[in-house]
Design a protein around this motif. Structure first.
Motif, mmCIF file in Angstrom:
data_model
loop_
_atom_site.group_PDB
_atom_site.id
_atom_site.type_symbol
_atom_site.label_atom_id
_atom_site.label_comp_id
_atom_site.label_asym_id
_atom_site.label_seq_id
_atom_site.Cartn_x
_atom_site.Cartn_y
_atom_site.Cartn_z
ATOM 1 N N VAL A 1 -4.849 0.779 -4.862
ATOM 2 C CA VAL A 1 -4.076 0.561 -3.644
ATOM 3 C C VAL A 1 -4.780 -0.454 -2.742
ATOM 4 O O VAL A 1 -4.162 -1.415 -2.251
ATOM 5 N N ALA A 2 -6.101 -0.269 -2.542
ATOM 6 C CA ALA A 2 -6.852 -1.156 -1.649
ATOM 7 C C ALA A 2 -6.864 -2.588 -2.186
ATOM 8 O O ALA A 2 -6.586 -3.548 -1.451
ATOM 9 N N ALA A 3 -7.162 -2.744 -3.473
ATOM 10 C CA ALA A 3 -7.254 -4.092 -4.054
ATOM 11 C C ALA A 3 -5.893 -4.785 -4.049
ATOM 12 O O ALA A 3 -5.794 -5.982 -3.744
ATOM 13 N N CYS B 1 -1.176 5.957 -7.025
ATOM 14 C CA CYS B 1 -2.188 5.133 -7.675
ATOM 15 C C CYS B 1 -3.555 5.455 -7.065
ATOM 16 O O CYS B 1 -3.641 6.061 -5.996
ATOM 17 N N SER B 2 -4.632 5.057 -7.742
ATOM 18 C CA SER B 2 -5.978 5.363 -7.254
ATOM 19 C C SER B 2 -6.278 4.581 -5.974
ATOM 20 O O SER B 2 -5.621 3.584 -5.670
ATOM 21 N N LEU B 3 -7.293 5.039 -5.245
ATOM 22 C CA LEU B 3 -7.672 4.391 -3.989
ATOM 23 C C LEU B 3 -7.997 2.919 -4.210
ATOM 24 O O LEU B 3 -7.578 2.053 -3.444
ATOM 25 N N LEU B 4 -8.753 2.669 -5.293
ATOM 26 C CA LEU B 4 -9.179 1.296 -5.557
ATOM 27 C C LEU B 4 -7.981 0.391 -5.853
ATOM 28 O O LEU B 4 -7.894 -0.727 -5.356
ATOM 29 N N ALA C 1 0.779 3.876 -3.003
ATOM 30 C CA ALA C 1 0.257 5.199 -2.639
ATOM 31 C C ALA C 1 1.300 6.265 -2.941
ATOM 32 O O ALA C 1 0.973 7.370 -3.385
ATOM 33 N N ALA D 1 -3.373 -4.291 -1.990
ATOM 34 C CA ALA D 1 -3.009 -4.672 -0.623
ATOM 35 C C ALA D 1 -3.746 -5.947 -0.222
ATOM 36 O O ALA D 1 -3.159 -6.849 0.394
ATOM 37 N N ALA E 1 0.828 -1.208 0.000
ATOM 38 C CA ALA E 1 0.000 0.000 0.000
ATOM 39 C C ALA E 1 0.865 1.261 0.000
ATOM 40 O O ALA E 1 0.589 2.213 -0.729
#
Lengths: 106, 239
Positions: free
Chosen positions: A87-89, A82-85, A78, A91, A74
Motif C-alpha cells: 500500500v505504501a509503495a 494488501c500488505s502495508l509495504l 487497503a 501510493a 491507498a
C-alpha cells in the motif's frame, strides 16, 4: 552554540520525550478490568490514526491533486487488504507518476 | 486464549514500510536542521535520541534561538503527550513474556507508526516481534537524517515529495481492514478524522498545537464509541 549548550538542550528534549513514553509503559503492567476503559483503549489506536491521517495526508506531497490520487490508491489497495509495504509503495508511485504527468503537461 | 505474535522476521517485515516512510521524513529533518544552523552530527544525535518527527522539528528552533530550557521541556511535553496515551494502550497489547527491561527499550521507540503497526496486529505482541519491528525504522530514521544533513540534494525533489505520503498510506492500510469488518472501528476513525479536520480548518481552533489536537480527537472519539459500543467482555476484544 557550543557543545555544552547543545547537550543541555538535547538532554531536556530527549529526556522529556522518553519519560512521556516510558513511564506509562513501565507502570501499566496489569490488564485493565473495567469494561469502559478497555473499550476506550481498544478504540484509541484507530482514533489516533484517523486524526493523524486527516487532513495531514492532503499536504504530504507536492500538491493537493497528487495527494488525492495517492490517497485513492491507498484506500483501494487497503480495502483489498494488501500488505502495508504494498500500500505504501503503491501510493508513493501513484504520487510520483501524477506529479510527473503534471510537470509534462505544464 | 488470545494468540501472540512473537516472530522476529514478521516484525522486520512489518517495520519495513515504516523505515521507508522514515527515510524521507528524516531526510527532510536533516535538511531542515542544517538550514537552521546545526551541524550534521548534531542533527543525527537529535534523531537518534528522540525519534519523533514533530517534537524534533519544534525543538530545533528552540535550540537555535537559544530559548530557555523550560521552553524546550514544555514544547516537547505538549507535542509528545500523545505518546503517553499510546504507551498506556500498548501496555495492554504486550505479551506476559515482555520483561521490564524490554519495556524500557520498546518505550524509547514507541513512535506513532510503530505503535500503530503493533496495535494493528491481532492478539498480543511478543518481545521478539517488537524488536524486529523497531529495528529498521530506527536505522531508517537515523540514516535518513544524516543523509539529509550532509547531502540534502542527492535525492531528486520529485522522489522526496512522493515519499512524503508513505506514512499516511501505511496508516490507511492499518485501519481500513478492521474498519471494513467492524462498523464501530469505522465510526471511531471517521469521528476522529472529522474532528481533526475541524481543528485544522476552523479559525477558532487553529491555535491548538498538532500534538494536542491528536490527543483531544482520539480521547473524545474513543470515549464516545466506548460508551455507545463497548467491546464484548473478556477475551474477545478482537472480534
Amino acid at each position: 552554540m557550543n557543545n555544552r549548550v547543545f547537550f543541555c538542550y538535547l538532554l531536556a528534549m530527549a529526556g522529556t520525550t522518553y519519560l512521556i513514553r516510558m513511564l506509562p509503559l513501565v507502570l501499566c503492567k496489569k490488564k485493565v478490568q473495567n469494561r469502559f476503559v478497555r473499550s476506550f483503549l481498544y478504540y484509541v489506536p484507530y482514533a489516533v490514526l484517523g486524526a493523524m491521517t486527516f487532513p495531514a495526508i492532503f499536504y504530504s506531497t507536492g500538491g493537493l491533486l497528487s495527494a488525492a490520487v495517492g490517497l485513492a490508491v491507498a484506500l483501494v489497495l487497503a480495502y483489498r487488504e494488501c500488505s502495508l509495504l504494498t500500500v505504501a509503495a503503491s501510493a508513493c508511485c501513484a504520487v510520483y507518476l501524477t506529479e510527473l504527468i503534471q510537470r509534462l503537461l505544464a | 486464549m488470545t494468540k501472540t505474535c512473537n516472530c522476529f522476521s514478521q516484525g522486520i517485515r512489518d517495520g519495513l514500510p515504516i523505515c521507508l516512510g522514515y527515510l524521507s521524513v528524516a531526510f527532510a529533518f536533516g535538511i531542515f536542521s542544517v538550514e537552521e544552523g546545526l551541524k550534521a552530527w548534531q542533527a543525527l544525535a537529535i534523531s537518534m535520541t528522540n525519534v519523533t518527527s514533530a517534537g524534533q522539528l519544534a525543538g530545533v528552533p528552540v535550540m537555535v534561538l537559544g530559548l530557555p530550557i523550560y521552553e524546550m521541556i514544555l514544547t516537547q511535553f505538549v507535542i509528545n503527550l500523545r505518546y503517553a496515551l499510546m504507551s498506556i494502550s500498548l501496555s495492554q497489547k504486550l505479551d506476559p513474556g515482555v520483561r521490564l527491561l524490554d519495556r524500557f527499550v520498546i518505550a524509547f521507540l514507541n513512535t506513532d507508526e510503530i505503535f500503530a503497526v503493533a496495535s494493528g496486529r491481532e492478539g498480543m505482541v511478543g518481545r521478539r516481534y517488537l524488536y524486529g519491528l523497531i529495528l529498521t525504522p530506527f536505522l531508517g530514521w537515523s540514516t535518513g537524517t544524516f543523509l539529509g544533513a550532509i547531502a540534502g540534494n542527492i535525492l531528486p525533489q520529485a522522489v522526496v515529495t512522493a515519499l512524503g505520503i508513505a506514512i499516511y498510506a501505511m496508516f490507511i492500510a492499518i485501519f481500513i481492514p478492521p474498519a471494513k469488518h467492524n462498523r464501530a472501528v469505522l465510526a471511531v476513525v471517521l469521528l476522529s478524522a472529522g474532528m481533526s479536520c475541524l481543528f485544522h480548518y476552523l479559525p477558532l481552533l487553529q491555535g491548538v498545537s498538532s500534538g494536542l489536537t491528536i490527543i483531544l480527537c482520539a480521547v473524545i472519539a474513543s470515549c464516545v464509541l466506548a460508551m455507545i459500543k463497548p467491546i464484548p467482555e473478556e477475551d474477545s476484544a478482537h472480534e
